[in-house]
Design a protein around this motif. Structure first.
Motif, PDB file in Angstrom:
ATOM      1  N   LEU A 205       0.824  -1.212   0.000  1.00  0.00           N
ATOM      2  CA  LEU A 205       0.000   0.000   0.000  1.00  0.00           C
ATOM      3  C   LEU A 205       0.857   1.260   0.000  1.00  0.00           C
ATOM      4  N   ILE A 206       1.914   1.260   0.772  1.00  0.00           N
ATOM      5  CA  ILE A 206       2.797   2.429   0.817  1.00  0.00           C
ATOM      6  C   ILE A 206       3.474   2.634  -0.534  1.00  0.00           C
ATOM      7  N   THR A 207       3.909   1.544  -1.149  1.00  0.00           N
ATOM      8  CA  THR A 207       4.547   1.635  -2.460  1.00  0.00           C
ATOM      9  C   THR A 207       3.576   2.170  -3.506  1.00  0.00           C
ATOM     10  N   ALA A 208       2.310   1.750  -3.398  1.00  0.00           N
ATOM     11  CA  ALA A 208       1.318   2.161  -4.387  1.00  0.00           C
ATOM     12  C   ALA A 208       0.845   3.597  -4.195  1.00  0.00           C
ATOM     13  N   THR A 209       0.919   4.097  -2.964  1.00  0.00           N
ATOM     14  CA  THR A 209       0.353   5.422  -2.690  1.00  0.00           C
ATOM     15  C   THR A 209       1.392   6.492  -2.379  1.00  0.00           C
ATOM     16  N   THR A 210       2.644   6.097  -2.248  1.00  0.00           N
ATOM     17  CA  THR A 210       3.706   7.052  -1.898  1.00  0.00           C
ATOM     18  C   THR A 210       4.810   6.977  -2.935  1.00  0.00           C
ATOM     19  N   HIS A 211       5.286   8.124  -3.362  1.00  0.00           N
ATOM     20  CA  HIS A 211       6.369   8.146  -4.346  1.00  0.00           C
ATOM     21  C   HIS A 211       7.699   7.923  -3.636  1.00  0.00           C
ATOM     22  N   ILE A 212       8.263   6.740  -3.846  1.00  0.00           N
ATOM     23  CA  ILE A 212       9.563   6.399  -3.264  1.00  0.00           C
ATOM     24  C   ILE A 212      10.469   5.960  -4.399  1.00  0.00           C
ATOM     25  N   SER A 213      11.450   6.759  -4.721  1.00  0.00           N
ATOM     26  CA  SER A 213      12.364   6.443  -5.817  1.00  0.00           C
ATOM     27  C   SER A 213      13.541   5.619  -5.304  1.00  0.00           C
ATOM     28  N   ALA A 214      14.286   5.062  -6.253  1.00  0.00           N
ATOM     29  CA  ALA A 214      15.482   4.301  -5.889  1.00  0.00           C
ATOM     30  C   ALA A 214      16.493   5.181  -5.173  1.00  0.00           C
ATOM     31  N   ALA A 215      16.533   6.443  -5.567  1.00  0.00           N
ATOM     32  CA  ALA A 215      17.455   7.375  -4.917  1.00  0.00           C
ATOM     33  C   ALA A 215      17.079   7.585  -3.447  1.00  0.00           C
ATOM     34  N   ASP A 216      15.753   7.563  -3.167  1.00  0.00           N
ATOM     35  CA  ASP A 216      15.306   7.719  -1.788  1.00  0.00           C
ATOM     36  C   ASP A 216      15.763   6.550  -0.926  1.00  0.00           C
ATOM     37  N   LEU A 217      15.728   5.352  -1.501  1.00  0.00           N
ATOM     38  CA  LEU A 217      16.125   4.179  -0.736  1.00  0.00           C
ATOM     39  C   LEU A 217      17.618   4.153  -0.464  1.00  0.00           C
ATOM     40  N   GLY A 218      18.400   4.619  -1.411  1.00  0.00           N
ATOM     41  CA  GLY A 218      19.839   4.649  -1.207  1.00  0.00           C
ATOM     42  C   GLY A 218      20.444   3.255  -1.290  1.00  0.00           C
ATOM     43  N   PRO A 219      21.684   3.097  -0.827  1.00  0.00           N
ATOM     44  CA  PRO A 219      22.351   1.797  -0.913  1.00  0.00           C
ATOM     45  C   PRO A 219      21.742   0.789   0.059  1.00  0.00           C
ATOM     46  N   LEU A 220      21.703  -0.473  -0.384  1.00  0.00           N
ATOM     47  CA  LEU A 220      21.185  -1.521   0.485  1.00  0.00           C
ATOM     48  C   LEU A 220      22.085  -1.731   1.696  1.00  0.00           C
ATOM     49  N   TRP A 221      23.378  -1.558   1.505  1.00  0.00           N
ATOM     50  CA  TRP A 221      24.337  -1.816   2.570  1.00  0.00           C
ATOM     51  C   TRP A 221      24.499  -0.556   3.407  1.00  0.00           C
ATOM     52  N   PRO A 222      24.027  -0.534   4.656  1.00  0.00           N
ATOM     53  CA  PRO A 222      24.187   0.669   5.479  1.00  0.00           C
ATOM     54  C   PRO A 222      25.618   0.785   5.996  1.00  0.00           C
ATOM     55  N   LYS A 223      26.048   1.988   6.204  1.00  0.00           N
ATOM     56  CA  LYS A 223      27.387   2.210   6.743  1.00  0.00           C
ATOM     57  C   LYS A 223      27.345   2.150   8.261  1.00  0.00           C
ATOM     58  N   PRO A 224      28.226   1.353   8.877  1.00  0.00           N
ATOM     59  CA  PRO A 224      28.269   1.347  10.341  1.00  0.00           C
ATOM     60  C   PRO A 224      28.657   2.734  10.859  1.00  0.00           C
ATOM     61  N   VAL A 225      27.926   3.210  11.835  1.00  0.00           N
ATOM     62  CA  VAL A 225      28.199   4.514  12.432  1.00  0.00           C
ATOM     63  C   VAL A 225      28.616   4.274  13.883  1.00  0.00           C
ATOM     64  N   LEU A 226      29.874   4.568  14.172  1.00  0.00           N
ATOM     65  CA  LEU A 226      30.393   4.394  15.530  1.00  0.00           C
ATOM     66  C   LEU A 226      30.024   5.626  16.355  1.00  0.00           C
ATOM     67  N   VAL A 227      29.234   5.426  17.393  1.00  0.00           N
ATOM     68  CA  VAL A 227      28.747   6.532  18.229  1.00  0.00           C
ATOM     69  C   VAL A 227      29.553   6.576  19.523  1.00  0.00           C
ATOM     70  N   THR A 228      30.072   7.729  19.846  1.00  0.00           N
ATOM     71  CA  THR A 228      30.810   7.886  21.097  1.00  0.00           C
ATOM     72  C   THR A 228      29.834   7.886  22.269  1.00  0.00           C
ATOM     73  N   PRO A 229      29.961   6.938  23.189  1.00  0.00           N
ATOM     74  CA  PRO A 229      28.992   6.870  24.295  1.00  0.00           C
ATOM     75  C   PRO A 229      29.193   8.000  25.301  1.00  0.00           C
ATOM     76  N   ASP A 230      28.105   8.416  25.898  1.00  0.00           N
ATOM     77  CA  ASP A 230      28.116   9.437  26.940  1.00  0.00           C
ATOM     78  C   ASP A 230      27.354   8.862  28.131  1.00  0.00           C
ATOM     79  N   PHE A 231      28.050   8.636  29.223  1.00  0.00           N
ATOM     80  CA  PHE A 231      27.424   7.988  30.375  1.00  0.00           C
ATOM     81  C   PHE A 231      26.870   9.056  31.318  1.00  0.00           C
ATOM     82  N   THR A 232      25.532   9.140  31.362  1.00  0.00           N
ATOM     83  CA  THR A 232      24.868  10.107  32.226  1.00  0.00           C
ATOM     84  C   THR A 232      23.957   9.375  33.206  1.00  0.00           C
ATOM     85  N   ALA A 233      23.787   9.973  34.369  1.00  0.00           N
ATOM     86  CA  ALA A 233      22.938   9.337  35.386  1.00  0.00           C
ATOM     87  C   ALA A 233      21.506   9.204  34.895  1.00  0.00           C
ATOM     88  N   ALA A 234      21.003  10.235  34.193  1.00  0.00           N
ATOM     89  CA  ALA A 234      19.621  10.194  33.716  1.00  0.00           C
ATOM     90  C   ALA A 234      19.407   9.055  32.733  1.00  0.00           C
TER      91      ALA A 234
END
Length: 413
Positions: A205-234
């Motif tokens: 249904l989403i494919t039929a009713t929403t314009h999603i191009s190949a460019a919108d999807l981008g590469p199938l292989w996602p790039k790993p993103v290393l996030v610096t952890p921040d340790f907070t009490a909250a």
């Protein structure tokens, strides 16, 4: 001489106890059966809750790239963990991400420190799971948390998310009803496939009713993103501790129970420790929690995966490989979800959580003497109140726990 001995003698052969044993299934047929079950388990596990995972990561501050990285890290980590444990123990050890944990994140607000603080909380959760596996007293403390309160906290987390299908029907009647109808009809015949059917209908249904191009999807292989952890009490109090409790209570402990019911009795501690270790690896890339599977574990552990219990580990291992492949397509999944109407994606996530909500509510109010404390836990959690940046799940458990303890100290009149 017995009849069988006489017949054997007349035939010129030795007497026998009866008919000759029939040959068992071939190796190829065994592998096909195990592979089919493993692939189904992976597809059901991924499709039924990946939208919840993405919603949860986004709510606690992840960007689109970080959410894709987190989904990939979780899929690869739990797939590799399932392969490792299944082959090592020769048991069908199915591994999953924490769906209740993702629901907890989806019901949370962004904490101070952004996604880095959330990643710090993920690392603390994984470390606690490792310690649980190594140090038995911690496991006993977790088990000592009253089950009505743990169930009530989980129900409070799930309830707002489970309202999404009704909201989708109100906002987009035709599309929302079609998704809900697919879930209801398929669930009438095969409950396990109800949510995947809703996912398939939603995608169409989403494919039929929403314009999603190949460019919108981008590469199938996602790039790993290393996030610096921040340790907070909250973040530790508001995310890590509730995430740890719901993961242990709703995933790891039921996962062990599923294995035991099917005749497998592994030592729980090492399983907790290994899943926590893989969680430690995935957390810096955005993975919130790796744990034992509870629902899809039954597929790989029962006779669906083969008549010989000693060989069913193959299904869990193949399912692990499928999770890795699905994780490598996480970038496209995130892009598709991002381009789709949020209402429909939330509706699918809500349908996936209805069963968990029902089980949690039953577990919360079964004991009349604990019902009031459980209801307090539920309403405080679902209210979404925050103090000192700490989410309502913690305060709900604290409020319900205080009332629970008070009722134990003061006898009722």
């Amino acid at each position: 001489m017995t009849t069988s001995e006489m017949e054997a003698a007349n035939a010129g052969g030795p007497p026998g106890p009866g008919p000759a044993p029939q040959p068992g299934p071939s190796l190829v047929s065994e592998l096909v059966r195990a592979g089919t079950v493993g692939l189904i388990a992976a597809f059901v596990g991924f499709s039924s809750s990946f939208a919840i995972v993405l919603e949860g990561l986004t709510r606690v501050g992840a960007s689109r790239a970080e959410a894709a990285s987190g989904l990939m890290a979780l899929s690869v980590a739990m797939g590799a963990c399932a392969i490792f444990l299944s082959l090592r123990l020769k048991m069908p050890i199915s591994v999953a991400w924490s769906t209740p944990g993702a629901a907890l994140l989806a019901g949370s607000a962004s904490v101070d420190g952004g996604f880095g603080a959330a990643v710090g909380a993920f690392l603390v959760t994984a470390a606690l799971i490792v310690v649980t596996g190594l140090w038995k007293p911690l496991g006993r403390w977790v088990s000592a948390i009253p089950k009505p309160l743990a169930n009530a906290m989980l129900a409070g987390i799930l309830l707002p998310l489970c309202l999404a299908p009704a909201k989708a029907v109100q906002e987009k009647p035709a599309l929302g009803l079609a998704i809900v109808a697919a879930w209801a009809v398929v669930g009438t015949f095969k409950k396990l496939y109800a949510v995947p059917a809703a996912v398939v209908v939603a995608v169409v249904l989403i494919t039929a009713t929403t314009h999603i191009s190949a460019a919108d999807l981008g590469p199938l292989w996602p790039k790993p993103v290393l996030v610096t952890p921040d340790f907070t009490a909250a973040a530790v109090i508001g995310i890590a501790l509730p995430l740890y409790v719901v993961t242990m209570a709703s995933q790891n402990i039921p996962g062990i129970a599923v294995l035991n019911v099917n005749g497998y009795e592994p030592e729980p501690g090492p399983l907790f420790g290994w899943t926590g270790a893989f969680g430690l690896v995935s957390a810096p890339f955005g993975g919130h929690a790796v744990n034992l599977a509870a629902i899809t574990a039954a597929l790989c552990a029962d006779e669906n995966a083969g008549p010989d219990p000693r060989k069913r580990y193959r299904a869990a291992a193949i399912g692990g490989g499928a999770y890795i492949l699905l994780g490598l397509g996480a970038g496209a999944a995130v892009a598709f979800v991002g381009a789709a109407p949020p209402t429909l994606i939330e509706a699918v996530a809500g349908l996936a959580l209805l069963g968990a909500l029902g089980n949690s509510l039953v577990g919360a109010v079964t004991e009349p003497g604990d019902r009031e404390a459980a209801v307090v836990t539920l309403v405080v959690t679902v209210s979404g109140v925050q103090f000192f940046g700490v989410s309502g799940a913690f305060w709900g458990l604290l409020a319900g726990g205080a009332l629970y303890a008070a009722k134990r100290r003061v006898p009722s009149k």
